[in-house]
Design a protein around this motif. Structure first.
Motif, short mmCIF file in Angstrom:
data_model
loop_
_atom_site.label_atom_id
_atom_site.label_comp_id
_atom_site.label_asym_id
_atom_site.label_seq_id
_atom_site.Cartn_x
_atom_site.Cartn_y
_atom_site.Cartn_z
N ASP A 1 -41.02 28.41 -102.88
CA ASP A 1 -42.15 29.16 -103.45
C ASP A 1 -41.64 30.52 -103.92
OD1 ASP A 1 -44.41 30.69 -103.97
OD2 ASP A 1 -45.48 30.05 -102.17
N TRP A 2 -41.84 30.85 -105.20
CA TRP A 2 -41.23 32.06 -105.77
C TRP A 2 -41.77 33.33 -105.12
CZ3 TRP A 2 -43.71 36.02 -108.32
CH2 TRP A 2 -45.02 35.79 -108.75
N ARG A 3 -42.92 33.25 -104.47
CA ARG A 3 -43.48 34.44 -103.82
C ARG A 3 -42.82 34.70 -102.46
NH1 ARG A 3 -47.27 31.35 -106.06
NH2 ARG A 3 -48.66 32.22 -107.64
N LYS A 4 -42.47 33.63 -101.73
CA LYS A 4 -41.90 33.78 -100.39
C LYS A 4 -40.80 32.74 -100.15
CE LYS A 4 -45.69 35.92 -97.80
NZ LYS A 4 -46.59 35.79 -96.62
N PRO A 5 -39.70 32.81 -100.87
CA PRO A 5 -38.63 31.82 -100.65
C PRO A 5 -37.92 32.07 -99.32
CG PRO A 5 -37.93 33.51 -102.20
CD PRO A 5 -39.38 33.78 -101.93
N SER A 6 -37.49 30.99 -98.68
CA SER A 6 -36.83 31.15 -97.37
C SER A 6 -35.99 29.92 -97.04
CB SER A 6 -37.87 31.37 -96.27
OG SER A 6 -38.66 30.22 -96.09
N LEU A 7 -35.10 30.10 -96.05
CA LEU A 7 -34.33 29.03 -95.44
C LEU A 7 -34.50 29.12 -93.93
CD1 LEU A 7 -30.97 29.41 -97.42
CD2 LEU A 7 -32.64 27.55 -97.71
N THR A 8 -34.64 27.97 -93.26
CA THR A 8 -34.79 27.95 -91.80
C THR A 8 -33.96 26.82 -91.21
OG1 THR A 8 -37.06 28.82 -91.93
CG2 THR A 8 -36.39 27.77 -89.86
N SER A 9 -33.03 27.17 -90.34
CA SER A 9 -32.31 26.14 -89.57
C SER A 9 -33.07 25.87 -88.28
CB SER A 9 -30.90 26.64 -89.21
OG SER A 9 -30.10 26.80 -90.35
N VAL A 10 -33.34 24.60 -88.02
CA VAL A 10 -33.91 24.19 -86.74
C VAL A 10 -32.76 23.58 -85.94
CG1 VAL A 10 -35.67 22.84 -85.55
CG2 VAL A 10 -36.13 23.77 -87.84
N ILE A 11 -32.24 24.36 -85.01
CA ILE A 11 -31.04 23.95 -84.28
C ILE A 11 -31.31 22.76 -83.37
CG2 ILE A 11 -29.22 24.71 -82.72
CD1 ILE A 11 -29.22 26.09 -85.49
N ASP A 12 -32.40 22.84 -82.60
CA ASP A 12 -32.73 21.77 -81.63
C ASP A 12 -33.75 20.81 -82.23
OD1 ASP A 12 -34.58 23.85 -81.62
OD2 ASP A 12 -35.14 23.55 -79.53
N TYR A 13 -33.40 20.21 -83.35
CA TYR A 13 -34.31 19.26 -84.00
C TYR A 13 -34.16 17.89 -83.32
CZ TYR A 13 -37.11 17.43 -87.85
OH TYR A 13 -38.12 16.87 -88.60
N ASP B 1 -33.35 14.05 -82.35
CA ASP B 1 -32.24 13.12 -82.50
C ASP B 1 -32.56 12.17 -83.66
OD1 ASP B 1 -30.43 10.88 -82.16
OD2 ASP B 1 -30.03 11.66 -80.16
N ILE B 2 -31.56 11.83 -84.44
CA ILE B 2 -31.79 11.00 -85.62
C ILE B 2 -32.23 9.58 -85.27
CG2 ILE B 2 -29.40 10.18 -85.81
CD1 ILE B 2 -29.71 10.54 -88.87
N GLU B 3 -31.86 9.09 -84.07
CA GLU B 3 -32.26 7.75 -83.66
C GLU B 3 -33.73 7.74 -83.25
OE1 GLU B 3 -30.46 5.17 -84.03
OE2 GLU B 3 -28.69 6.30 -84.68
N PRO B 4 -34.53 6.77 -83.73
CA PRO B 4 -35.97 6.76 -83.46
C PRO B 4 -36.34 6.75 -81.98
CG PRO B 4 -35.41 5.18 -85.19
CD PRO B 4 -34.11 5.68 -84.60
N ASP B 5 -35.57 6.04 -81.16
CA ASP B 5 -35.90 5.91 -79.74
C ASP B 5 -35.17 6.94 -78.87
OD1 ASP B 5 -37.51 3.73 -80.32
OD2 ASP B 5 -35.85 2.32 -80.14
N ALA B 6 -34.46 7.87 -79.51
CA ALA B 6 -33.72 8.88 -78.74
C ALA B 6 -34.63 10.06 -78.41
CB ALA B 6 -32.50 9.33 -79.53
N ARG B 7 -34.03 11.08 -77.81
CA ARG B 7 -34.81 12.22 -77.36
C ARG B 7 -35.38 13.01 -78.54
NH1 ARG B 7 -31.33 15.07 -72.50
NH2 ARG B 7 -31.38 13.32 -71.02
N ALA B 8 -36.60 13.49 -78.34
CA ALA B 8 -37.19 14.42 -79.30
C ALA B 8 -36.70 15.83 -79.01
CB ALA B 8 -38.71 14.36 -79.22
N GLY B 9 -36.65 16.67 -80.05
CA GLY B 9 -36.23 18.05 -79.86
C GLY B 9 -37.42 18.99 -79.80
N PHE B 10 -37.24 20.12 -79.12
CA PHE B 10 -38.32 21.10 -79.02
C PHE B 10 -38.55 21.83 -80.35
CE2 PHE B 10 -37.24 20.97 -74.40
CZ PHE B 10 -38.50 20.66 -73.93
N GLY B 11 -37.49 22.05 -81.14
CA GLY B 11 -37.64 22.77 -82.40
C GLY B 11 -37.92 24.25 -82.22
#
Length: 340
Positions: free
Chosen positions: A123-135, A137-147
């Protein structure tokens, strides 16, 4: 012996989450009633352990709970008491705010895991980047991350860009416009060759005005401040020529040439390299005088392109996936946009 008993267990009592009360005790109705009466009158706290919870996602094999006896018996968590003695955090959490893309990349690389991702807002009014370190797990049945552990970069617009954006599309009288152009003259640039032709084609003008032309226009306007327009000729090239009924004598008395566009060379964001920003130049007649305005050309595209370049750099230098959008949880870990 008094009917009131104060009791604190020396060893934690163990309750299996799969064992019902009926299976644990077999008492007749009169005994149950008496025990209930004694229990209600008893005081004290027992620490019991709830076990066999490993089947519930995210829970440990067991955890302690305080059983508070008395007139209003209840269960209470003991975790808050343990937290008072914690020597380091249980999890990494919080948002680190950085000042440029390079710092964003370096800090993301310092903390990233195999499951970290990056989200971008173009968005040209508020451009940003955000890393979510504890996202997640990529596997569907694996642990969820807090984010809840993040690195954030809000693209900071440069002072030059903010100044031009502040006056974008705002009408100015002759004196205001002349003063503004002279003050911001260092921001302008001369386009040559293919770059000039490309921008002229996109803006549908024959040529992009040079800083010298724009500066001469401003000086001519200063000479003729207060004068009335005598001639207003629009040319096929997109330029215009304006003559004034002179109240003050100009240097040659010739009509002023007004380019249809000019170009800036300024940084879009603080601490970044300058880029070319095309600008349309417009005016209208109001009671025999001219009102001027300019329009920055394709502002949204300029910002989106800058964010896209940053996204490519982040992906290449961190090895992480970069998505346009926002994570499904807030920085506190609360789900965002959940149904119901």
């Amino acid at each position: 012996m008094s009917d009131t008993a104060t009791h604190t267990s020396a060893e934690p009592q163990v309750f299996n989450s799969t064992t019902s009360v009926g299976e644990a005790f077999s008492l007749d109705g009169d005994a149950v009633e008496k025990l209930a009466t004694l229990g209600a009158r008893a005081t004290g706290i027992d620490i019991v352990e709830v076990k066999d919870t490993a089947g519930d996602a995210g829970l440990p094999d067991s955890f302690p709970v305080a059983v508070i006896h008395g007139d209003n018996p209840k269960l209470a968590s003991v975790k808050s008491f343990a937290e008072e003695w914690r020597e380091y955090p249980e999890h990494r959490r919080g948002i680190a705010h950085v000042g440029d893309v390079e710092s964003f990349i370096e800090l993301t690389n310092r903390h990233k895991t195999d499951h970290s991702v990056v989200f971008a807002q173009s968005d040209w009014r508020k451009p940003s980047l955000t890393s979510v370190i504890d996202y997640h797990d990529i596997e569907p049945d694996a642990r969820a991350g807090f984010g809840r552990h993040r690195v954030h970069y809000a693209f900071p617009f440069s002072d030059e860009w903010k100044t031009w954006l502040e006056h974008d599309g705002k009408p100015m009288d002759q004196r205001e416009f002349a003063e503004f152009i002279e003050e911001r003259a260092p921001d302008m640039t001369t386009l040559t060759g293919g770059e000039a032709a490309q921008h002229a084609s996109e803006m549908q003008v024959s040529a992009i005005g040079t800083p010298a032309q724009i500066f001469e226009l401003a000086r001519g306007l200063e000479i003729n401040v207060g004068g009335k327009v005598k001639q207003n000729v629009k040319l096929q090239s997109g330029e215009a020529k304006i003559a004034f009924e002179e109240e003050h004598t100009g240097k040659d008395g010739q009509p002023l040439t007004v380019p249809g566009a000019f170009a800036l060379m300024i940084p879009l964001f603080y601490n970044e390299d300058p880029i070319v920003i095309p600008v349309r130049l417009r005016y209208r007649m109001v009671g025999g005088s001219i009102v001027w305005l300019y329009k920055l050309f394709r502002v949204d595209r300029l910002v989106a392109e800058a964010v896209r370049n940053a996204k490519n750099d982040v992906a290449a230098q961190t090895g992480l996936e970069v998505y346009e959008g926002a994570p499904e949880m807030s920085a506190s870990g609360t789900p965002v946009g959940a149904a119901g």
